[in-house]
Motif scaffolding. Structure first.
Motif, short mmCIF file in Angstrom:
data_model
loop_
_atom_site.label_atom_id
_atom_site.label_comp_id
_atom_site.label_asym_id
_atom_site.label_seq_id
_atom_site.Cartn_x
_atom_site.Cartn_y
_atom_site.Cartn_z
N PRO A 1 0.79 -1.23 0.00
CA PRO A 1 0.00 0.00 0.00
C PRO A 1 0.82 1.28 0.00
O PRO A 1 0.28 2.36 0.24
N PHE A 2 2.14 1.18 -0.28
CA PHE A 2 3.01 2.35 -0.18
C PHE A 2 3.26 3.02 -1.54
O PHE A 2 4.11 3.90 -1.64
N HIS A 3 2.52 2.60 -2.56
CA HIS A 3 2.79 3.08 -3.92
C HIS A 3 2.52 4.57 -4.09
O HIS A 3 3.06 5.20 -4.99
N MET A 4 1.66 5.16 -3.25
CA MET A 4 1.35 6.58 -3.36
C MET A 4 2.18 7.45 -2.41
O MET A 4 1.99 8.66 -2.33
N THR A 5 3.10 6.85 -1.68
CA THR A 5 3.82 7.57 -0.64
C THR A 5 4.55 8.80 -1.17
O THR A 5 4.49 9.88 -0.58
N GLY A 6 5.23 8.66 -2.27
CA GLY A 6 6.01 9.78 -2.81
C GLY A 6 5.15 10.96 -3.19
O GLY A 6 5.42 12.10 -2.78
N SER A 7 4.09 10.74 -3.97
CA SER A 7 3.25 11.85 -4.39
C SER A 7 2.47 12.42 -3.22
O SER A 7 2.23 13.64 -3.15
N PHE A 8 2.08 11.58 -2.27
CA PHE A 8 1.35 12.05 -1.10
C PHE A 8 2.25 12.96 -0.25
O PHE A 8 1.81 14.01 0.24
N ALA A 9 3.48 12.57 -0.08
CA ALA A 9 4.41 13.38 0.72
C ALA A 9 4.63 14.75 0.09
O ALA A 9 4.86 15.74 0.81
N ASN A 10 4.57 14.83 -1.23
CA ASN A 10 4.80 16.10 -1.92
C ASN A 10 3.51 16.84 -2.28
O ASN A 10 3.56 17.80 -3.05
N PHE A 11 2.40 16.43 -1.72
CA PHE A 11 1.11 17.03 -2.06
C PHE A 11 1.00 18.39 -1.39
O PHE A 11 0.68 18.51 -0.20
N ALA A 12 1.26 19.45 -2.15
CA ALA A 12 1.42 20.80 -1.59
C ALA A 12 0.17 21.36 -0.91
O ALA A 12 0.31 22.09 0.08
#
Length: 472
Positions: free
Chosen positions: A101-112
């Motif tokens: 379930p970690f596939h969105m981690t990168g974009s979520f962390a950078n979600f301004a």
């Protein structure tokens, strides 16, 4: 076999039964197929969807239906979702290299548009969904709880609720969080964002919606059936709890061995004899409430948007779809599609717009579009139209499932199809197709030759598949 209703539910049932050897006769009161998920032609030749409909990769049965009728190639899938707040901060959601379930981690962390505290609270709630395989302890409490109450119990911040949970769920379920059963809200995130790394991929029709159903008519007719448009059913003849015929205008009756009623739940009672309306399955339909969707269509004299679609935060307008880019040159035979640009805006659960004059809605949305898209500030709005669907879907309010009937009824020979029947899904195109398949299964089961049409949900993958396997 007679199918009454040419929306997705009726079409799915009709196609499945035609492929199973039944001679299907489908009757639709409108001059086109598709029901609420269709389009019509403006006087100038352009096609306008009554409301923008999309699918997700987790909608396995809708995908199967499109494949059966040759429409799969008319859907464009996108891996990236775009968000924009009024301050001009952008966010993207896209799967990275990590497994679910970690596939969105990168974009979520950078979600301004979300603060660090917002993200932390969202991650905590997502972990709770993950730990329980999408079934937290409180979703099955008697009568259900609202999604807003579920979020409050998980201490979600105001920013997380307004700029994340509400943005996704109001669009997906066509209802506000305080009127939505938490089970359905959690299902959206479990099936689309957590359990499988591709479930969130969004499919948008690359043609006007009505063109998705070109293959439905031929799929039924090639098996010896028929599709009748502008054929309005007036009543069902039911005697001794057995349906014998459907009555049309001028006293015309049509008889069959079995009937599938695939009309909106608000229209069912008008077709039934008084004594049948008192059966609990039909009487309970009055308990189902409806929710509205408003579509706003803008034609500009120049290009104002590059993305195929965009989600706006903290505005009345929820989605902007770049129909010119999605359609290419297919819309109305436009000789030079780059000369201007056609955008469709979507506002789900649009209760506060129902009584507003159309020009007021246009002015409000145009202001928001020009705030979001700088190029639109210098562009001229050539024309605009507003389409209000006051009863677009049934409302997925807490405990709503107790009012939804099964596809097989106590009336011999009568079956039901529609997203409002008991499908386990809310009011979506996936739910409509599932209902049609379930109705077809019920017909064949009653006939003594059972068959399976409904496909299972998209399977969990990545680390989630290991987790669900070990917790089973």
């Amino acid at each position: 076999m007679i199918v009454i209703g040419g929306g997705l539910a009726g079409l799915a049932a009709g196609v499945a039964l035609a492929e199973s050897g039944w001679r299907v006769r489908l009757f639709e009161q409108r001059p086109f197929l598709g029901g609420r998920a269709t389009s019509y032609v403006l006087p100038d030749g352009e096609h306008v969807d009554n409301c923008q409909h999309v699918t997700l990769a987790c909608c396995t049965n809708l995908d199967d239906f499109y494949r059966r009728v040759g429409a799969s190639g008319k859907i464009k899938f996108f891996d990236r979702l775009f968000f924009l707040d009024p301050q001009g901060r952008r966010g993207e959601m896209q799967a990275g290299f990590l497994p679910a379930p970690f596939h969105m981690t990168g974009s979520f962390a950078n979600f301004a548009p979300l603060s660090f505290i917002d993200k932390l609270s969202i991650a905590w709630a997502m972990l709770n969904i993950l730990q329980t395989n999408g079934r937290t302890w409180d979703v099955n409490q008697y009568g259900g709880i609202s999604m807003l109450e579920w979020l409050r119990r998980r201490h979600q911040t105001k920013g997380a609720i307004e700029r994340f949970w509400r943005v996704v769920l109001v669009s997906a379920l066509d209802e506000e969080l305080d009127k939505t059963d938490a089970r359905y809200g959690i299902d959206v995130f479990w099936k689309a964002f957590l359990s499988n790394r591709t479930g969130y991929r969004m499919g948008v029709p690359a043609v006007p919606l009505a063109q998705l159903y070109d293959g439905c008519k031929s799929a039924i007719e090639q098996k010896g059936g028929e599709v009748n448009l502008r054929a309005t059913a007036r009543s069902l003849r039911i005697e001794n709890d057995v349906i014998t015929a459907v009555q049309f205008d001028a006293g015309r009756e049509e008889r069959a061995d079995a009937f599938i009623l695939a009309v909106p739940h608000t229209a069912v009672a008008d077709l039934l004899p008084d004594e049948i309306k008192r059966i609990s399955a039909f009487r309970n339909l009055a308990m189902l409430k409806t929710a509205p969707i408003t579509g706003v269509h803008f034609w500009f004299d120049r290009e104002v948007m590059k993305e195929p679609f965009l989600t706006l935060l903290d505005t009345t307008t929820q989605w902007i779809f770049n129909k010119t880019a999605l359609y290419g040159a297919s819309n109305g035979g436009e000789e030079n599609p780059q000369k201007g640009q056609y955008l469709q805006l979507v506002i789900s659960a649009s209760y506060n717009l129902l009584q507003k004059p159309r020009q007021d809605i246009i002015d409000l949305c145009l202001k928001e579009v020009r705030q979001a898209l700088p190029a639109a500030r210098e562009a001229n709005l050539i024309k605009a139209t507003v389409i209000k669907e006051a009863a677009a879907t049934f409302s997925p309010e807490p405990g709503v499932d107790r009012w939804r009937p099964k596809q097989e009824t106590t009336v011999q020979g009568l079956f039901l199809a529609g997203d409002w029947t008991d499908t386990g899904w809310p009011a979506t195109m996936e739910g409509a197709v599932r209902s049609g398949y379930l109705a077809a299964e019920a017909v064949l089961r009653k006939e003594g030759r059972p068959a399976k049409f409904v496909l299972p949900d998209l399977a969990a993958d990545g680390l989630v598949s290991l987790w669900t396997r070990n917790s089973a």
